[in-house]
Motif scaffolding. Sequence first.
Motif, short mmCIF file in Angstrom:
data_model
loop_
_atom_site.label_atom_id
_atom_site.label_comp_id
_atom_site.label_asym_id
_atom_site.label_seq_id
_atom_site.Cartn_x
_atom_site.Cartn_y
_atom_site.Cartn_z
N GLN A 188 0.82 -1.20 0.00
CA GLN A 188 0.00 0.00 0.00
C GLN A 188 0.87 1.26 0.00
O GLN A 188 0.56 2.24 -0.67
CB GLN A 188 -0.94 0.00 1.21
N THR A 189 1.96 1.21 0.75
CA THR A 189 2.88 2.36 0.77
C THR A 189 3.49 2.58 -0.61
O THR A 189 3.59 3.71 -1.10
CB THR A 189 3.99 2.12 1.80
N VAL A 190 3.89 1.49 -1.26
CA VAL A 190 4.48 1.58 -2.60
C VAL A 190 3.44 2.08 -3.60
O VAL A 190 3.75 2.91 -4.48
CB VAL A 190 5.04 0.21 -3.04
N GLN A 191 2.20 1.61 -3.47
CA GLN A 191 1.15 2.07 -4.37
C GLN A 191 0.91 3.57 -4.22
O GLN A 191 0.72 4.28 -5.23
CB GLN A 191 -0.16 1.32 -4.09
N ARG A 192 0.91 4.05 -3.00
CA ARG A 192 0.70 5.49 -2.79
C ARG A 192 1.85 6.30 -3.39
O ARG A 192 1.63 7.40 -3.92
CB ARG A 192 0.55 5.78 -1.30
N ARG A 193 3.06 5.76 -3.29
CA ARG A 193 4.19 6.46 -3.91
C ARG A 193 4.05 6.49 -5.43
O ARG A 193 4.33 7.52 -6.06
CB ARG A 193 5.50 5.78 -3.50
N ALA A 194 3.59 5.39 -6.02
CA ALA A 194 3.34 5.36 -7.46
C ALA A 194 2.24 6.34 -7.83
O ALA A 194 2.32 7.01 -8.87
CB ALA A 194 2.96 3.95 -7.89
N LEU A 195 1.22 6.44 -6.99
CA LEU A 195 0.12 7.37 -7.24
C LEU A 195 0.61 8.81 -7.25
O LEU A 195 0.24 9.61 -8.12
CB LEU A 195 -0.96 7.18 -6.18
N GLU A 196 1.47 9.14 -6.30
CA GLU A 196 2.03 10.50 -6.25
C GLU A 196 2.86 10.80 -7.49
O GLU A 196 2.76 11.90 -8.07
CB GLU A 196 2.89 10.65 -4.99
N LYS A 197 3.67 9.83 -7.93
CA LYS A 197 4.48 10.04 -9.13
C LYS A 197 3.59 10.21 -10.37
O LYS A 197 3.86 11.07 -11.23
CB LYS A 197 5.42 8.84 -9.33
N GLN A 198 2.54 9.40 -10.49
CA GLN A 198 1.66 9.49 -11.64
C GLN A 198 0.92 10.84 -11.67
O GLN A 198 0.76 11.45 -12.73
CB GLN A 198 0.64 8.34 -11.62
N ARG A 199 0.47 11.29 -10.51
CA ARG A 199 -0.21 12.58 -10.45
C ARG A 199 0.73 13.72 -10.83
O ARG A 199 0.34 14.63 -11.58
CB ARG A 199 -0.76 12.80 -9.04
N ALA A 200 1.95 13.68 -10.30
CA ALA A 200 2.91 14.73 -10.61
C ALA A 200 3.23 14.74 -12.11
O ALA A 200 3.35 15.80 -12.73
CB ALA A 200 4.19 14.52 -9.80
N SER A 201 3.34 13.55 -12.70
CA SER A 201 3.63 13.45 -14.13
C SER A 201 2.48 13.99 -14.96
O SER A 201 2.68 14.72 -15.95
CB SER A 201 3.91 12.00 -14.51
N ALA A 202 1.24 13.67 -14.56
CA ALA A 202 0.07 14.15 -15.30
C ALA A 202 -0.05 15.67 -15.21
O ALA A 202 -0.36 16.35 -16.20
CB ALA A 202 -1.20 13.48 -14.76
N VAL A 203 0.21 16.22 -14.03
CA VAL A 203 0.15 17.67 -13.85
C VAL A 203 1.21 18.36 -14.71
O VAL A 203 0.94 19.38 -15.36
CB VAL A 203 0.33 18.03 -12.36
N ALA A 204 2.43 17.80 -14.71
CA ALA A 204 3.51 18.42 -15.49
C ALA A 204 3.19 18.36 -16.99
O ALA A 204 3.42 19.32 -17.73
CB ALA A 204 4.82 17.70 -15.20
N THR A 205 2.66 17.22 -17.43
CA THR A 205 2.31 17.09 -18.85
C THR A 205 1.20 18.04 -19.24
O THR A 205 1.24 18.68 -20.30
CB THR A 205 1.87 15.64 -19.15
#
Length: 273
Positions: free
Chosen positions: A121-138
Amino acid sequence: MSYDRLNSLESQPTTWRRDDDPQYQDDPEFARFTENLSNQLFTLTSNISNLSRQIALLGTKRDTDRVRERVHNLLEETRSGFKDAGEGIKKVQTWEDVNPSQKWTQQKLSSEFKAALDEFQTVQRRALEKQRASAVATRAALQEGGDHHATIEGREQQQLQQLEQQPRLANQDEVDFQESLIIERESEIRNIEQSVGELNELFRDVAHIVHEQGGQLDVISENVENVTTDTRGANVELRSASRYQKNARNKMCCLLIILAIILTVIILAAVLG
């Protein structure tokens, strides 16, 4: 329940030591099932370690489509694995006619599952944060490019517009590509959010099971200690009884010797008289 008491239970013989030695197995099916479940948990733990390494690459210079594909595949595989393992844990907890060592195996597997799921769950949340940051930057880059195109279109120089017409067509392809990336990443974000919610439910179920099994393990530990105490007391009693029996035999021998002597004296007196 103390750590030493848990270790004392762990040192007790279990029913799954060897698959090829039936004398250690009161329930071979339980042994096979728990061994397979343990192997599943080991695989999930390995997946989590690999997934953590791949997620660390997101947003860096080493971030590639191949890395994102591996992250996606590992997330899907591990989610499915945890759902299957969760069903296995529930089945183990409802196993009928388990002995103390099997109860300890139930507790051990539940604790390992809970710890692995918590880490995932901790790893999933970290992946979620990375995906959100990537989507915002794009999205921000796409918006900036759109503003730039609007400025160019407002210019009045016809020649400059003609010269830039071809690059704008190429840029439109890039815009379409970036928009598809945003859609893909937003879809992945929704999948991760849904998975986090589903596994949270499973986490609470297993935590409840671990709590209940912890109370049962306390009872088992107390029973083991009581049996140990009773066994020591019985050993003392047996030794005392053995000493009393030995003393009684010695006394009986002495009495028989005395009676034999008296009988011999009487016989001699009667013969000589």
